[in-house]
Design a protein around this motif. Sequence first.
Motif, PDB file in Angstrom:
ATOM      1  N   THR A  28      16.297  -2.814   3.337  1.00 50.47           N
ATOM      2  CA  THR A  28      15.988  -1.564   2.647  1.00 50.47           C
ATOM      3  C   THR A  28      14.505  -1.269   2.755  1.00 50.47           C
ATOM      4  N   SER A  29      14.172  -0.052   3.156  1.00 48.81           N
ATOM      5  CA  SER A  29      12.777   0.396   3.191  1.00 48.81           C
ATOM      6  C   SER A  29      12.330   0.759   1.783  1.00 48.81           C
ATOM      7  N   GLY A  30      11.073   0.412   1.468  1.00 53.17           N
ATOM      8  CA  GLY A  30      10.575   0.741   0.141  1.00 53.17           C
ATOM      9  C   GLY A  30       9.095   0.481  -0.001  1.00 53.17           C
ATOM     10  N   TYR A  31       8.689   0.329  -1.253  1.00 56.87           N
ATOM     11  CA  TYR A  31       7.276   0.196  -1.601  1.00 56.87           C
ATOM     12  C   TYR A  31       7.103  -0.951  -2.594  1.00 56.87           C
ATOM     13  N   MET A  32       6.003  -1.683  -2.451  1.00 55.97           N
ATOM     14  CA  MET A  32       5.720  -2.789  -3.371  1.00 55.97           C
ATOM     15  C   MET A  32       4.210  -2.984  -3.455  1.00 55.97           C
ATOM     16  N   GLY A  33       3.786  -3.516  -4.589  1.00 63.15           N
ATOM     17  CA  GLY A  33       2.410  -3.967  -4.734  1.00 63.15           C
ATOM     18  C   GLY A  33       1.455  -2.993  -5.387  1.00 63.15           C
ATOM     19  N   GLY A  34       1.913  -1.852  -5.799  1.00 59.17           N
ATOM     20  CA  GLY A  34       1.000  -0.853  -6.339  1.00 59.17           C
ATOM     21  C   GLY A  34       0.972  -0.779  -7.844  1.00 59.17           C
ATOM     22  N   HIS A  35       0.266   0.228  -8.328  1.00 58.92           N
ATOM     23  CA  HIS A  35       0.083   0.391  -9.772  1.00 58.92           C
ATOM     24  C   HIS A  35       0.743   1.666 -10.317  1.00 58.92           C
ATOM     25  N   VAL A  36       1.446   2.409  -9.486  1.00 59.58           N
ATOM     26  CA  VAL A  36       2.131   3.629  -9.901  1.00 59.58           C
ATOM     27  C   VAL A  36       3.619   3.313 -10.025  1.00 59.58           C
ATOM     28  N   GLU A  37       4.212   3.668 -11.161  1.00 63.83           N
ATOM     29  CA  GLU A  37       5.647   3.444 -11.329  1.00 63.83           C
ATOM     30  C   GLU A  37       6.431   4.511 -10.582  1.00 63.83           C
ATOM     31  N   ASN A  38       7.536   4.083  -9.975  1.00 66.96           N
ATOM     32  CA  ASN A  38       8.427   4.979  -9.245  1.00 66.96           C
ATOM     33  C   ASN A  38       7.694   5.863  -8.231  1.00 66.96           C
ATOM     34  N   PRO A  39       6.924   5.264  -7.337  1.00 68.88           N
ATOM     35  CA  PRO A  39       6.176   6.078  -6.380  1.00 68.88           C
ATOM     36  C   PRO A  39       7.100   6.764  -5.380  1.00 68.88           C
ATOM     37  N   THR A  40       6.649   7.883  -4.890  1.00 68.25           N
ATOM     38  CA  THR A  40       7.335   8.586  -3.809  1.00 68.25           C
ATOM     39  C   THR A  40       6.574   8.313  -2.513  1.00 68.25           C
ATOM     40  N   TYR A  41       7.167   8.683  -1.412  1.00 71.73           N
ATOM     41  CA  TYR A  41       6.482   8.559  -0.123  1.00 71.73           C
ATOM     42  C   TYR A  41       5.167   9.336  -0.160  1.00 71.73           C
ATOM     43  N   GLU A  42       5.189  10.500  -0.791  1.00 71.65           N
ATOM     44  CA  GLU A  42       3.974  11.317  -0.892  1.00 71.65           C
ATOM     45  C   GLU A  42       2.881  10.572  -1.653  1.00 71.65           C
ATOM     46  N   ASP A  43       3.237   9.832  -2.703  1.00 69.84           N
ATOM     47  CA  ASP A  43       2.259   9.030  -3.451  1.00 69.84           C
ATOM     48  C   ASP A  43       1.693   7.915  -2.576  1.00 69.84           C
ATOM     49  N   VAL A  44       2.581   7.211  -1.885  1.00 74.30           N
ATOM     50  CA  VAL A  44       2.190   6.028  -1.124  1.00 74.30           C
ATOM     51  C   VAL A  44       1.354   6.411   0.087  1.00 74.30           C
ATOM     52  N   LYS A  45       1.724   7.487   0.771  1.00 72.16           N
ATOM     53  CA  LYS A  45       1.011   7.835   2.011  1.00 72.16           C
ATOM     54  C   LYS A  45      -0.437   8.255   1.768  1.00 72.16           C
ATOM     55  N   THR A  46      -0.791   8.589   0.528  1.00 72.52           N
ATOM     56  CA  THR A  46      -2.189   8.909   0.230  1.00 72.52           C
ATOM     57  C   THR A  46      -3.068   7.661   0.256  1.00 72.52           C
ATOM     58  N   GLY A  47      -2.436   6.490   0.096  1.00 70.78           N
ATOM     59  CA  GLY A  47      -3.174   5.237   0.058  1.00 70.78           C
ATOM     60  C   GLY A  47      -3.797   4.936  -1.292  1.00 70.78           C
TER      61      GLY A  47
END
Length: 171
Positions: A28-47
């Motif tokens: 499954t593709s996803g996101y881990m390790g950040g400080h924002v709950e329930n991030p979207t691709y738009e949130d993550v791609k900003t870095g």
Amino acid sequence: MEKATFAGGCFWCMVKPFDTYEGIHKVTSGYMGGHVENPTYEDVKTGTSGHLEVVEIQFDPSLFPYEQLLEIFWQQIDPTDDEGQFQDRGDQYRTAIFYYTEEQRVLAEKAKQDLIDSEKFSQPIVTRILPASAFYEAEDYHQDFYKKEPDHYKQDRAQSGRDAFIEKNWK
């Protein structure tokens, strides 16, 4: 079933290498390790969310041991690049192994040390080994991208330089 989570740059390119083996239940593709709950691709791609693009692998360790997952992981990345992977630049594309158990941590540290000791690369190995945190599944259009959009997937891989790097350094 157990879980393994790896960050290897663009998650589109990290699904297929794991997806075809007996003992791998789901990737499954996803996101881990950040400080924002329930991030979207738009949130993550900003870095700025602190997340890495990751793949979460559900596997049966009696059929496919964690050590084999680590072996596949290392052979998909440039472990010396601390600014992203291939054409994908930014913190969200950095490499990491996220561990769920002490055994996974020990095996990941050993695999990393073995790679360092091999002197395969002249630059330092910068892939991080971190405790797993909340995993957030990426949006549906990111899941199984190599199956849904095979032409786009092949073009992206070819343009990225990933395949050329793998061929040169891992084959």
